[in-house]
Design an enzyme around this catalytic site. Sequence first.
Site, mmCIF file in Angstrom:
data_model
loop_
_atom_site.group_PDB
_atom_site.id
_atom_site.type_symbol
_atom_site.label_atom_id
_atom_site.label_comp_id
_atom_site.label_asym_id
_atom_site.label_seq_id
_atom_site.Cartn_x
_atom_site.Cartn_y
_atom_site.Cartn_z
ATOM 1 N N ASP A 1 37.550 -32.269 -13.148
ATOM 2 C CA ASP A 1 37.993 -32.304 -11.665
ATOM 3 C C ASP A 1 37.937 -30.673 -11.361
ATOM 4 O OD1 ASP A 1 39.325 -33.446 -9.601
ATOM 5 O OD2 ASP A 1 41.490 -32.060 -10.287
ATOM 6 N N GLU B 1 32.935 -30.436 -11.185
ATOM 7 C CA GLU B 1 33.061 -30.473 -10.112
ATOM 8 C C GLU B 1 32.992 -28.287 -9.973
ATOM 9 O OE1 GLU B 1 35.774 -32.583 -6.556
ATOM 10 O OE2 GLU B 1 36.921 -31.757 -8.144
#
Length: 675
Positions: A381, A410
């Site tokens: 994340d 990400e």
Amino acid sequence: MIIHVVKFNELEIKTDRKINKEDILITGFNILEFFVKDNIYTLILDKNLLINDLPEIKIFNENKELLLTKLFKTKEFDNLYYTEEKLGALYTNTHTIFKVWSPLAKEINLILVDDNTKYPMSRKENAVFEIKIDKDLLNQKYLYEVIFKDKKNISTDPYAISSSANEKYSVVVDIKENNTNFLNHENKIIYEASIRDLTFFKDSNIENKAKFLGLTEENKATSFGQKVGLDYIKDLGINYIQFLPIFDFSSDSVDELNQFSKYNWGYDPVNYNVVEGSYSANPHDPNSRILELQNLIKVLHNNSISVIMDVVYNHVFDAKKHSFDLIVPNYYFRLDENNKYIAATGCSNDVASEHSMVRRYIVDSLIFWLSKYKFDGFRFDLMGILDLDTMAEIYDKLSRINKNILILGEGWDMPSLEKEKRANQKNADKIPNIAFFNDSIRDLIKGSTFENIGCGYISRVENNEKNILKNILSGYEIMPYTKPSQLIQYVEAHDNLTLYDQLKLTMPYEDENDIIKRHLLGTSIILFSFGIPFIHSGQEFLRTKMGDENSYKSSDDINMIDYKRAYEFSEYVDYFKELVKIRKYFNIFTLNDFEKIKKCSKVLKDDNYIIAYEIKDLIIVHNANYFEFDFDINNGKYTVLVNNHKAKLSGLDTINIVDNKVKLNALSTLVLVKS
């Protein structure tokens, strides 16, 4: 006025006021050198500071605080305090050794909660506090009392591997290695889902709804015969499942003892090495959560499905209350010049992965999950918050345990570190074995997902064809990727509007049948792209969250997998299944070299809402036009694999082209293979 310790015997004072050496008093220290440049005063002291017993400093007779943020970044600090000594509660049935690291603590006491006893721990030169308790402490709850010069904190153990319900206490457990082997799939297809969402649907005979165990139950269905849970996932044909957070997240988000009183995705880390108790059938038992997750991974492996863990090492739920800060204040988080939290995550704090013992913690944590649970991959994340060196070390260490480890994240450009240090897409060539979510193809296909939510290729935006085709053919030159496997190709994920909801919002007057066609077109593009396709759970049946673009704490009714909708839209689920079969059958999509892809592919058309390309014997055409289209093609015999929102690996039809034309249906994908 800000005062930083930059070396153990050197201070920097930043102020607009003029200071003389005589204005400064440091108890127990003399100032050997004193000079100023650009309003920064440098002080060289006559001896080293003890950072767990900092002296009182007065300037103009006012008490000032010494900040250690800059010292934490120095090699001098690492040389003195970095250690690879194993930390945590190291259990055997005859004794347990407790080890915790804190250069700033003066004393640390171990509190055995069940015995109601307190034991002083011994401090070593590397700042590891240690104690050995010579008895069997299995399932004993414990805490640390951390004593500083000016305060005392009670904390759980950041290295704990289990806890009591709602993370109140750390617990000593004896975890065994999961009895399963790592899997590897060459032609990867990732399916993102939540444990809770997959098994919550009320009209099913899953017994352990919203639990790990619920997803291991077989032969489960709704009252109307729709397969659910594990059987549903198996039928899709995907080979990687990526779970939203399953580490221990805040009880403020979900109460482990009253799971359905609140909903939350779980991006609120508390105990990084502990399994989330709300997914356990018995959150009071510190072993149940471990065994149930291990069993789930084993069951999925037995069904040839690899498992990816979503990890959130970029921030914590509450930095001030987290064990990191309770044990080593201000070390684990990034702070600015004024000692305030940097929060590029938007979550009030950023983890300082570049600090050596933070990096070590993250690597240790991942090795633990990998070796004890046998995860096949990790999704990071907000990976752009982390630094490149940490991500490179993660891959290096994990690939030694599992050579096929899949690491993705990400890689957004987030201003928390210097640009050249960020683990983001712009630095993809520096971490070539790590994959990045490709927001370029996402936004080109469906439109902007933030603020001004917009339209894309499938919703009639002109001139996106060429750039989409670049992305389809591996993303070469989109970012400095080194190979196609660095691209996670997707059009929908748990964040933002679902694809269906975005189409409904941006095309409010569109006929429902055309909305469906556009949605199927978007999913088809992803599954026929080089790189690694990524599918959001429910995307196969046009999942809707009723227009909720950030459902992280919305109701179960909004977030659950709606198996009634899957039943009603079963023809589209079947279409998806066949696309998956076709994708997996043609290993050409696993090519991991830009030059080889260039040699075996050919652009046929990339304008007027047509995207057409040839890959060896495959011809793939996407048509975003409202109308049918006669497409130029070489004469010959072809097997039709996909046409007019139908698909079949064995072939829908065989056609013989004699006039160099083939009809494209409106808003659809056509896939032909040369006979």
